[in-house]
Design a protein around this motif. Structure first.
Motif: not given
Length: 83
Positions: A7-13
């Motif tokens: 979920x956190x990686x999903x926000x870091x594109x």
């Protein structure tokens, strides 16, 4: 990869500040910092002082994390998309 890491990686594109992650995810600071640290130690995110100023030294996210920007690395994006 845990659900929190995903979920956190999903926000870091794109480059995002810590305060953005707080607002969007709605998690406690401890969970955000712990998850950021796990991803950082795995080389899946990089830390930045400013949106265009990457940190190349070792970052202590529990001390500095709330003041930084974050971005998924190629390794992080590949792992995120593999799921």
């Amino acid at each position: 990869m845990s659900d929190a890491e995903f979920d956190l990686l999903d926000e870091l594109y794109f480059v995002q500040h810590y305060s953005y992650l707080q607002e969007v995810l709605g998690w406690e600071d401890q969970l955000i910092l712990t998850t950021l640290d796990l991803l950082y130690q795995k080389g899946m995110i990089k830390c930045l002082n400013e949106p265009d100023q990457e940190r190349f030294d070792q970052v202590d996210l529990f001390k500095e994390g709330e003041n930084l920007y974050y971005l998924a690395t190629k390794k992080g994006l590949m792992a995120h998309n593999a799921i």
